[in-house]
Write a protein that holds these residues in place. Structure first.
Motif, PDB file in Angstrom:
ATOM      1  N   VAL A 229       2.554 -16.204 -70.169  1.00 21.79           N
ATOM      2  CA  VAL A 229       3.811 -15.887 -70.857  1.00 21.79           C
ATOM      3  C   VAL A 229       3.461 -15.401 -72.264  1.00 21.79           C
ATOM      4  O   VAL A 229       2.649 -16.032 -72.954  1.00 21.79           O
ATOM      5  N   VAL A 230       4.051 -14.280 -72.647  1.00 24.54           N
ATOM      6  CA  VAL A 230       3.795 -13.687 -73.967  1.00 24.54           C
ATOM      7  C   VAL A 230       5.135 -13.545 -74.685  1.00 24.54           C
ATOM      8  O   VAL A 230       6.135 -13.150 -74.061  1.00 24.54           O
ATOM      9  N   CYS A 231       5.161 -13.879 -75.982  1.00 21.32           N
ATOM     10  CA  CYS A 231       6.458 -13.901 -76.661  1.00 21.32           C
ATOM     11  C   CYS A 231       6.387 -13.454 -78.114  1.00 21.32           C
ATOM     12  O   CYS A 231       5.313 -13.380 -78.714  1.00 21.32           O
ATOM     13  N   PHE A 232       7.584 -13.166 -78.650  1.00 17.57           N
ATOM     14  CA  PHE A 232       7.751 -12.973 -80.089  1.00 17.57           C
ATOM     15  C   PHE A 232       8.929 -13.837 -80.530  1.00 17.57           C
ATOM     16  O   PHE A 232      10.077 -13.571 -80.173  1.00 17.57           O
ATOM     17  N   PHE A 233       8.614 -14.893 -81.280  1.00 16.80           N
ATOM     18  CA  PHE A 233       9.624 -15.718 -81.953  1.00 16.80           C
ATOM     19  C   PHE A 233       9.051 -16.079 -83.323  1.00 16.80           C
ATOM     20  O   PHE A 233       7.833 -15.992 -83.535  1.00 16.80           O
ATOM     21  N   ALA A 234       9.917 -16.500 -84.237  1.00 17.80           N
ATOM     22  CA  ALA A 234       9.461 -16.888 -85.576  1.00 17.80           C
ATOM     23  C   ALA A 234      10.380 -17.974 -86.120  1.00 17.80           C
ATOM     24  O   ALA A 234      11.518 -18.126 -85.672  1.00 17.80           O
ATOM     25  N   GLY A 235       9.856 -18.727 -87.090  1.00 16.44           N
ATOM     26  CA  GLY A 235      10.671 -19.721 -87.786  1.00 16.44           C
ATOM     27  C   GLY A 235      11.104 -20.880 -86.904  1.00 16.44           C
ATOM     28  O   GLY A 235      10.419 -21.261 -85.949  1.00 16.44           O
TER      29      GLY A 235
END
Length: 396
Positions: A229-235
């Motif tokens: 699983v590859v993702c982009f999240f922040a904070g």
């Protein structure tokens, strides 16, 4: 010597005498003794407040190392809280240019606000340095000679990720992110690098920003059973995703990778659930170099806190501005020479040395990092001297 320069010199003695009687000096003479006016347009309240403070701290540290001056000139600072509100972007940037008459704008974090600053930068020609916002347009189709970025594009970290995964035999991926510009642009980098390396994206999952109800999507991932699983999240949302991923029983079964922002500044909040997550990023606190150690020590002594990637980007913004200002001996109106110096700069950064692309975005190493005991530990270089495509950039 040009006739206009001779004229200024021949008149200067008379004018200096006249100034004492209250007559104004012309612009060219006044500028030599005047302070450099720096406008900071950063978030000082709300979700991104800590990021704005870290960027300013890093910037001031770099300039303080030069005795607090730019090209030998004193500095006057002007600060605007951009509130991470895109609707106020143009208005706030216009105030700095028209009311405060700044020589340079440094901002910002939020890509939506950045596009407001960018409009003003393109309309007025004011020198603008971007210490964070990764929005592609600023150094692609809407690039400009007076705009320089010292951070990254949203797709740069994930552009280094694809080959890493395929080399590990992880050839079927699910991608998950918030559906907004930064998530879309991060996906662009991942898709390009992963498919080029021979990987297949079996499913793209998204949810509206800043929604953090991940359960249904995690159930879907469990049913798909991808290699990775590859993702982009922040904070805060990133910390919740990491914890929910572990709680859903996926940790240890399906490896989790992402753009480095997934684990930046959230490891205390995420706790043990973050252990083992691998990310790609242009900096890591744990970089084992003399340059990084000195920077971290100086920053900690000055601000009584630990620097992060945002502090490094602020610091590098200062280093770039210093190189430009020194090249023109503080005369920021000497724009062709100023831009040339900044375009040719080699920045000796805590992240490692980097240079400026033709589109004015960093050409930089992207590190491979794994979370161990609340630290992003560097385990290698995912990509050397990685450049954004700069697609559509025509410097005019």
């Amino acid at each position: 010597m040009s006739s206009s320069r001779r004229l200024v010199l021949s008149r200067s003695a008379t004018l200096i005498a006249a100034a004492s009687t209250g007559l104004l000096l012309p612009e060219i003479v006044r500028a030599q003794g005047a302070k450099v006016r720096i406008g900071l347009m950063l978030p000082y309240t709300g979700t991104f407040a800590q990021l704005g403070v870290a960027i300013e701290n890093g910037l001031r540290l770099a300039i303080d190392e030069q005795g607090g001056k730019l090209g030998g000139r004193e500095i006057e600072w002007f600060k605007v809280d951009d509130e991470s509100d895109p609707s106020k972007g143009v208005e706030n940037a216009t105030k700095l240019v028209q009311r405060d008459k700044v020589d340079v704008i440094i901002g910002t974090v939020h890509s939506g606000v950045q596009m407001g600053i960018h409009k003003v930068a393109r309309d007025t020609g004011v020198l603008t340095l971007i210490p964070n916002a990764g929005v592609h347009a600023a150094t692609r189709a809407l690039c400009a000679p007076n705009v320089f970025r010292t951070s990254f594009t949203n797709s740069q970290p994930t552009l280094a990720l694809g080959k890493v995964l395929v080399d590990k035999g992880l050839k079927k991926a699910v991608w998950i992110t918030w559906k907004y510009a930064a998530g879309d642009e991060a996906f662009e980098g991942f898709k390009e690098s992963y498919t080029k390396a021979g990987g297949t994206i079996v499913k793209e999952l998204g949810l509206p920003f800043p929604n953090v109800e991940f359960q249904a999507l995690l159930t879907e991932i469990a049913a798909i059973k991808p290699d990775v699983v590859v993702c982009f999240f922040a904070g805060g949302g990133a910390a919740k995703f990491i914890k929910d991923y572990a709680a859903a029983g996926l940790k240890g079964k399906i490896p989790l990778y992402g753009s480095g922002f997934l684990t930046e500044g959230v490891l205390d909040a995420a706790g043990p659930a973050a252990d083992g997550i691998v990310t790609t990023m242009h900096y890591s606190d744990s970089l084992d170099t003399a340059r990084n150690k000195k920077f971290r020590l100086d920053y900690a002594k000055t601000y009584k806190s630990q620097p992060d990637v945002y502090a490094v980007q602020g610091y590098d913004t200062g280093l770039l501005l210093i190189q430009g200002a020194n090249a023109v001996k503080g005369d920021l109106n000497a724009k062709p020479a100023l831009y040339k110096a900044m375009e040719g700069a080699v920045i000796d950064s805590p992240r490692g040395k980097w240079t400026m692309s033709k589109a004015h975005n960093p050409v930089q190493d992207i590190y491979l990092r794994v979370v161990e005991n609340k630290e992003n530990k560097v385990i290698g270089v995912a990509a050397k001297a990685l450049s954004d495509s700069g697609a559509g950039c025509k410097m005019g």
